[in-house]
Write a protein that holds these residues in place. Structure first.
Motif, PDB file in Angstrom:
ATOM      1  N   LEU A   1      30.875  30.293  45.923  1.00 51.78           N
ATOM      2  CA  LEU A   1      31.189  29.728  44.607  1.00 51.78           C
ATOM      3  C   LEU A   1      30.207  28.631  44.206  1.00 51.78           C
ATOM      4  CD1 LEU A   1      35.078  29.598  44.849  1.00 51.78           C
ATOM      5  CD2 LEU A   1      33.690  31.178  43.495  1.00 51.78           C
TER       6      LEU A   1
ATOM      7  N   GLN B   1      26.675  34.582  36.675  1.00 50.22           N
ATOM      8  CA  GLN B   1      27.853  35.414  36.405  1.00 50.22           C
ATOM      9  C   GLN B   1      28.373  36.067  37.683  1.00 50.22           C
ATOM     10  OE1 GLN B   1      26.394  38.053  33.358  1.00 50.22           O
ATOM     11  NE2 GLN B   1      27.222  36.778  31.717  1.00 50.22           N
ATOM     12  N   ARG B   2      27.474  36.578  38.517  1.00 49.36           N
ATOM     13  CA  ARG B   2      27.906  37.231  39.758  1.00 49.36           C
ATOM     14  C   ARG B   2      28.499  36.225  40.734  1.00 49.36           C
ATOM     15  NH1 ARG B   2      30.142  38.396  43.439  1.00 49.36           N
ATOM     16  NH2 ARG B   2      29.775  40.002  44.991  1.00 49.36           N
TER      17      ARG B   2
ATOM     18  N   GLN C   1      30.228  33.706  40.169  1.00 49.59           N
ATOM     19  CA  GLN C   1      31.561  33.227  39.810  1.00 49.59           C
ATOM     20  C   GLN C   1      32.658  34.072  40.444  1.00 49.59           C
ATOM     21  OE1 GLN C   1      31.388  32.997  35.541  1.00 49.59           O
ATOM     22  NE2 GLN C   1      30.324  31.043  35.585  1.00 49.59           N
ATOM     23  N   ARG C   2      32.300  35.253  40.936  1.00 47.78           N
ATOM     24  CA  ARG C   2      33.232  36.057  41.732  1.00 47.78           C
ATOM     25  C   ARG C   2      32.980  35.721  43.194  1.00 47.78           C
ATOM     26  NH1 ARG C   2      32.037  41.647  41.313  1.00 47.78           N
ATOM     27  NH2 ARG C   2      30.129  41.147  40.229  1.00 47.78           N
TER      28      ARG C   2
ATOM     29  N   GLN D   1      34.536  37.154  49.654  1.00 47.66           N
ATOM     30  CA  GLN D   1      35.612  36.867  50.594  1.00 47.66           C
ATOM     31  C   GLN D   1      35.646  37.920  51.685  1.00 47.66           C
ATOM     32  OE1 GLN D   1      39.006  36.620  47.894  1.00 47.66           O
ATOM     33  NE2 GLN D   1      39.030  34.418  48.232  1.00 47.66           N
TER      34      GLN D   1
END
Length: 200
Positions: A133, A160-161, A163-164, A167
């Motif tokens: 993040l 943009q990427r 922000q995902r 995990q």
């Protein structure tokens, strides 16, 4: 096998730290397009190459995390369930043994090692989440505006990427985070209380 998993986590954490967009090679205090026009052309070329390398590195990190996730997620589910069961049983053994016995001491050491083993996985999984993040903030804070339009658009895509969050999970059932670690501790305590009630 478990050491490979931990090593993969450490590599991902290290890669995230290395891929943070840095301003140290660019002039500080760039406020406007006029300041950018005053920059040395070699600095602009270097900045473009540096951003390109960071973007490629970020893509490699994403692929690495996806590989680790696909290869180890079911193994981690088995590890977590087994650790939960063993931790619960070792707590039960601790409650029925005399504190001065060697069996009590060995079970205490075993329970501590099980907790530490789970902590290693959850801590590193949490670090992957947090560091992934941070990439968006690091990219935004960089001097991306000194580059050409194509590089600026690529940096926007990175933001943009990023922000995902990336995990890692235990069998797609639970993510490896410190919250998961705390829930395992609570669950093992609850199961211990059930075993104790059954034993009475």
């Amino acid at each position: 096998m478990l050491m490979i998993y931990v090593t993969s986590f450490v590599k991902v954490n290290h890669d995230f730290q290395k891929s943070t967009f840095s301003k140290r090679y660019l002039d500080n205090g760039l406020k406007s397009n006029e300041d950018v026009k005053k920059l040395n052309p070699e600095t602009l070329i270097y900045a473009k190459r540096y951003f390109r390398d960071c973007i490629i590195h970020h893509q490699q990190i994403i692929k690495l995390v996806e590989i680790v996730e696909s290869e180890f997620n079911y193994l981690m589910l088995i590890q977590f369930l087994g650790s939960l069961l063993l931790l619960c049983l070792s707590l039960f053994q601790l409650s029925i043994n005399d504190i001065r016995s060697t069996r009590f001491f060995s079970m205490l050491c075993f329970a501590c090692l099980m907790l530490f083993q789970l902590l290693i996985f959850c801590w590193n999984g949490n670090e992957v989440l947090v560091e992934s993040l941070e990439i968006a903030f690091a990219a935004y804070d960089s001097d991306w505006f000194v580059c050409d339009i194509a590089t600026q658009k690529a940096v926007v895509l990175v933001i943009q990427r990023a922000q995902r969050a990336l995990q890692l999970s235990a069998g797609k059932f639970a993510y490896l985070t410190l919250e998961t670690y705390m829930s395992i501790l609570r669950a093992s305590g609850s199961y211990y209380m059930v075993l104790r009630k059954v034993n009475e």
